[in-house]
Design a protein around this motif. Structure first.
Motif, PDB file in Angstrom:
ATOM      1  N   SER A 112       0.832  -1.212   0.000  1.00  0.00           N
ATOM      2  CA  SER A 112       0.000   0.000   0.000  1.00  0.00           C
ATOM      3  C   SER A 112       0.863   1.256   0.000  1.00  0.00           C
ATOM      4  O   SER A 112       0.561   2.230  -0.701  1.00  0.00           O
ATOM      5  CB  SER A 112      -0.927   0.016   1.216  1.00  0.00           C
ATOM      6  N   ALA A 113       1.929   1.239   0.784  1.00  0.00           N
ATOM      7  CA  ALA A 113       2.830   2.387   0.837  1.00  0.00           C
ATOM      8  C   ALA A 113       3.514   2.594  -0.517  1.00  0.00           C
ATOM      9  O   ALA A 113       3.657   3.734  -0.982  1.00  0.00           O
ATOM     10  CB  ALA A 113       3.872   2.186   1.929  1.00  0.00           C
ATOM     11  N   GLN A 114       3.896   1.513  -1.157  1.00  0.00           N
ATOM     12  CA  GLN A 114       4.525   1.601  -2.468  1.00  0.00           C
ATOM     13  C   GLN A 114       3.551   2.200  -3.486  1.00  0.00           C
ATOM     14  O   GLN A 114       3.927   3.069  -4.278  1.00  0.00           O
ATOM     15  CB  GLN A 114       4.986   0.218  -2.922  1.00  0.00           C
ATOM     16  N   GLU A 115       2.322   1.754  -3.466  1.00  0.00           N
ATOM     17  CA  GLU A 115       1.334   2.290  -4.400  1.00  0.00           C
ATOM     18  C   GLU A 115       1.059   3.765  -4.121  1.00  0.00           C
ATOM     19  O   GLU A 115       0.881   4.560  -5.045  1.00  0.00           O
ATOM     20  CB  GLU A 115       0.042   1.482  -4.369  1.00  0.00           C
ATOM     21  N   ALA A 116       1.062   4.158  -2.855  1.00  0.00           N
ATOM     22  CA  ALA A 116       0.882   5.580  -2.515  1.00  0.00           C
ATOM     23  C   ALA A 116       2.062   6.403  -3.042  1.00  0.00           C
ATOM     24  O   ALA A 116       1.887   7.530  -3.524  1.00  0.00           O
ATOM     25  CB  ALA A 116       0.742   5.747  -1.008  1.00  0.00           C
ATOM     26  N   PHE A 117       3.253   5.836  -2.968  1.00  0.00           N
ATOM     27  CA  PHE A 117       4.454   6.481  -3.497  1.00  0.00           C
ATOM     28  C   PHE A 117       4.294   6.737  -5.000  1.00  0.00           C
ATOM     29  O   PHE A 117       4.466   7.858  -5.479  1.00  0.00           O
ATOM     30  CB  PHE A 117       5.667   5.600  -3.215  1.00  0.00           C
ATOM     31  N   PHE A 118       3.914   5.684  -5.735  1.00  0.00           N
ATOM     32  CA  PHE A 118       3.715   5.823  -7.173  1.00  0.00           C
ATOM     33  C   PHE A 118       2.574   6.791  -7.477  1.00  0.00           C
ATOM     34  O   PHE A 118       2.673   7.608  -8.394  1.00  0.00           O
ATOM     35  CB  PHE A 118       3.433   4.468  -7.830  1.00  0.00           C
TER      36      PHE A 118
END
Length: 157
Positions: A112-118
């Motif tokens: 989820s954090a990675q997707e928020a980053f992207f």
């Protein structure tokens, strides 16, 4: 999350090409020298950027590099995903799998954090990243090959 050197260099190459004057097509060696990085690394990055359609790379006497319309308009998030790959932040499987993987909440939290980053990068384009003061810095890079750009003229002043 930390980007790979490959992605970092890819973004810098595209940003540099975004401020090149119309008709100018610097070579990959010139870009490598201007960005103070290895030519071999730049060549690999440019190959990938050309495969993605972000950079037009031509060989020969009238060759060189130019950013494409896609390169100007695509989101930074899209480009980073293509350069980084969409692998997970941590590797839970692999040769030495994590013993927590069957019931771990960390994996989904990191995803989820990675997707928020992207997603935060999806709101930006290369054009957004090359506004002043970055544009001025890019235009002030030491030029190789005898080409010198007028900062005021390119900034529209």
């Amino acid at each position: 999350m930390q980007l790979t050197r490959f992605t970092d260099l890819g973004l810098r190459v595209v940003m540099r090409l975004a401020v090149v004057g119309n008709g100018d097509r610097p070579g990959s060696r010139e870009i490598a020298d201007e960005l103070a990085v290895s030519y071999a690394h730049v060549a690999k990055v440019i190959t990938r950027l050309a495969e993605l359609g972000v950079v037009d790379a031509r060989r020969g006497r009238r060759g060189g590099l130019a950013i494409t319309e896609l390169g100007r308009d695509a989101s930074v998030g899209w480009l980073v995903r293509r350069l980084e790959g969409e692998g997970e932040v941590v590797e839970c499987e692999g040769t030495n799998p994590c013993p927590l993987r069957t019931g771990c909440l960390l994996r989904s939290a990191l995803r989820s954090a990675q997707e928020a980053f992207f997603a935060s990068l999806d709101t930006l384009t290369i054009e957004d990243l090359t506004r002043n003061p970055t544009r001025t810095v890019l235009l002030a890079l030491p030029r190789v090959g005898g080409t010198s750009y007028e900062i005021a003229a390119t900034n529209g002043e």
